[in-house]
Design a protein around this motif. Structure first.
Motif, PDB file in Angstrom:
ATOM      1  N   ALA A   1       0.831  -1.203   0.000  1.00 42.23           N
ATOM      2  CA  ALA A   1       0.000   0.000   0.000  1.00 42.23           C
ATOM      3  C   ALA A   1       0.866   1.254   0.000  1.00 42.23           C
ATOM      4  O   ALA A   1       2.027   1.227   0.414  1.00 42.23           O
ATOM      5  CB  ALA A   1      -0.921   0.011   1.224  1.00 42.23           C
ATOM      6  N   VAL A   2       0.270   2.358  -0.467  1.00 43.99           N
ATOM      7  CA  VAL A   2       0.917   3.671  -0.395  1.00 43.99           C
ATOM      8  C   VAL A   2      -0.135   4.737  -0.111  1.00 43.99           C
ATOM      9  O   VAL A   2      -1.320   4.563  -0.404  1.00 43.99           O
ATOM     10  CB  VAL A   2       1.654   4.060  -1.700  1.00 43.99           C
ATOM     11  N   ILE A   3       0.353   5.839   0.455  1.00 45.62           N
ATOM     12  CA  ILE A   3      -0.456   7.046   0.591  1.00 45.62           C
ATOM     13  C   ILE A   3      -0.193   7.911  -0.628  1.00 45.62           C
ATOM     14  O   ILE A   3       0.956   8.082  -1.046  1.00 45.62           O
ATOM     15  CB  ILE A   3      -0.066   7.834   1.867  1.00 45.62           C
TER      16      ILE A   3
ATOM     17  N   ASP B   1       0.256   2.858   8.879  1.00 43.64           N
ATOM     18  CA  ASP B   1       1.427   3.541   9.438  1.00 43.64           C
ATOM     19  C   ASP B   1       2.672   3.312   8.584  1.00 43.64           C
ATOM     20  O   ASP B   1       3.496   4.218   8.412  1.00 43.64           O
ATOM     21  CB  ASP B   1       1.684   3.071  10.873  1.00 43.64           C
ATOM     22  N   ASN B   2       2.823   2.112   8.051  1.00 44.10           N
ATOM     23  CA  ASN B   2       3.951   1.847   7.150  1.00 44.10           C
ATOM     24  C   ASN B   2       3.897   2.773   5.939  1.00 44.10           C
ATOM     25  O   ASN B   2       4.930   3.271   5.472  1.00 44.10           O
ATOM     26  CB  ASN B   2       3.945   0.393   6.683  1.00 44.10           C
ATOM     27  N   ALA B   3       2.688   3.003   5.426  1.00 44.59           N
ATOM     28  CA  ALA B   3       2.524   3.895   4.277  1.00 44.59           C
ATOM     29  C   ALA B   3       2.865   5.340   4.651  1.00 44.59           C
ATOM     30  O   ALA B   3       3.436   6.077   3.843  1.00 44.59           O
ATOM     31  CB  ALA B   3       1.098   3.799   3.739  1.00 44.59           C
ATOM     32  N   LEU B   4       2.518   5.737   5.882  1.00 47.85           N
ATOM     33  CA  LEU B   4       2.882   7.082   6.346  1.00 47.85           C
ATOM     34  C   LEU B   4       4.396   7.242   6.414  1.00 47.85           C
ATOM     35  O   LEU B   4       4.941   8.282   6.020  1.00 47.85           O
ATOM     36  CB  LEU B   4       2.278   7.356   7.726  1.00 47.85           C
ATOM     37  N   VAL B   5       5.073   6.216   6.922  1.00 46.88           N
ATOM     38  CA  VAL B   5       6.535   6.264   7.010  1.00 46.88           C
ATOM     39  C   VAL B   5       7.141   6.383   5.617  1.00 46.88           C
ATOM     40  O   VAL B   5       8.047   7.191   5.375  1.00 46.88           O
ATOM     41  CB  VAL B   5       7.083   5.013   7.733  1.00 46.88           C
ATOM     42  N   THR B   6       6.637   5.584   4.687  1.00 47.09           N
ATOM     43  CA  THR B   6       7.130   5.625   3.311  1.00 47.09           C
ATOM     44  C   THR B   6       6.931   7.002   2.692  1.00 47.09           C
ATOM     45  O   THR B   6       7.795   7.502   1.968  1.00 47.09           O
ATOM     46  CB  THR B   6       6.409   4.574   2.458  1.00 47.09           C
TER      47      THR B   6
END
Length: 301
Positions: free
Chosen positions: A192-194, A258-263
């Motif tokens: 996933a991505v934001i 949250d992983n997408a936010l970090v990315t």
């Protein structure tokens, strides 16, 4: 005077490009970028004096926007760029996956002022400057007739109905964080991505200069758009357990977000993830020990 100085720099860059790139630009390039942000009259001329790393060049090698245009196909109407802290992170970024697959070159920018320059410049030589983190990118990829006729499940992913139901479930589960959840075909190896979010570099810069919020206080993130990869094993697995193991599924969906936010570079403090990560590890340990999943999920929540 400004016009003459810019003309002098352009002449220097043309006559001895390597000396300009290796000696002058690393030392004084910051001032050229400030000029683009402040002097709209000379934006176009200053932009020709900027140099960046690129996804199709070796580490440390620099390219101008004109040189980038000379390498891309004539039908490509946009200039793509990606903001990341380092080249290594840029090359591993989920946002680059679609460009690698489409064999498109992407300019790398590493600082807040670079990101600010791209945002303010908007166009160069008639081509739009487009962030790789933008949604609905048109990279000219075409599916074969066979692929178009197949459901995603036949191609190794969730069916359209299952994917849409999962999107609805994630949005309801994270309703305080997400404005929209949708599927995407841009991702290859990432779940996933934001997209269409504020610049992470500019957000960090604004935190430094914002004195109104007070120390230790960050501006609240607006509701985000999450794009999920219906072919990724994590997304397929999440869809499989969202009804049978809802507590674990909720923990996983929060971690994916949250992983997408970090990315995207817009998570203000990743330490907030630690308790949840410990819960996930506990679930794995308990599962490895043969304990019932229900007990593990109750402990995790």
């Amino acid at each position: 005077l400004t016009r003459k100085f810019i003309s002098f720099l352009a002449s220097k860059a043309k006559k001895d490009a390597e000396a300009y790139k290796q000696e002058f630009f690393p030392e004084f390039g910051h001032f050229l970028k400030e000029g683009i942000a402040q002097d709209f009259e000379f934006q176009d001329k200053l932009a020709k004096l900027l140099y960046f790393e690129s996804s199709k060049m070796d580490a440390g090698a620099l390219t101008s926007l004109d040189e980038y245009i000379s390498r891309i196909p004539a039908e490509q109407k946009d200039i793509y760029y990606l903001c990341a802290p380092t080249r290594e992170l840029a090359m591993e970024s989920p946002y680059l996956e679609a460009f690698k697959r489409a064999d498109k070159e992407v300019i790398f920018v590493y600082s807040a002022i670079d990101d600010f320059v791209m945002t303010n410049l908007k166009t160069f030589e008639g081509r739009n400057l487009i962030s790789a983190e933008k949604s609905n990118l048109d990279l000219g990829e075409e599916s074969t007739d066979e692929e178009k006729s197949k459901d995603e499940s036949e191609l190794g992913g969730l069916s359209s109905d299952s994917a849409n139901q999962l999107c609805t479930w994630i949005q309801l589960t994270l309703k305080d964080k997400l404005a929209k959840v949708k599927t995407t075909s841009r991702l290859v190896d990432s779940p996933a991505v934001i997209t269409d979010h504020e610049s992470g570099a500019l957000r960090r810069m604004m935190r430094l200069v914002d004195t109104k919020a007070g120390p230790g206080v960050s501006p609240q993130l607006p509701l985000q758009t999450l794009e999920i990869n219906p072919k990724h094993p994590l997304i397929i697995g999440l869809e499989a357990i969202k009804e049978t193991q809802p507590q674990v599924a909720e923990i996983i969906s929060e971690q994916i977000y949250d992983n997408a936010l970090v990315t995207a570079g817009i998570m203000d403090d990743s330490r907030t993830m630690i308790p949840r990560l410990n819960d996930i590890l506990l679930c794995l340990v308990n599962d490895a020990k043969g304990k019932p999943e229900s007990n593990a999920s109750e402990k995790a929540t």
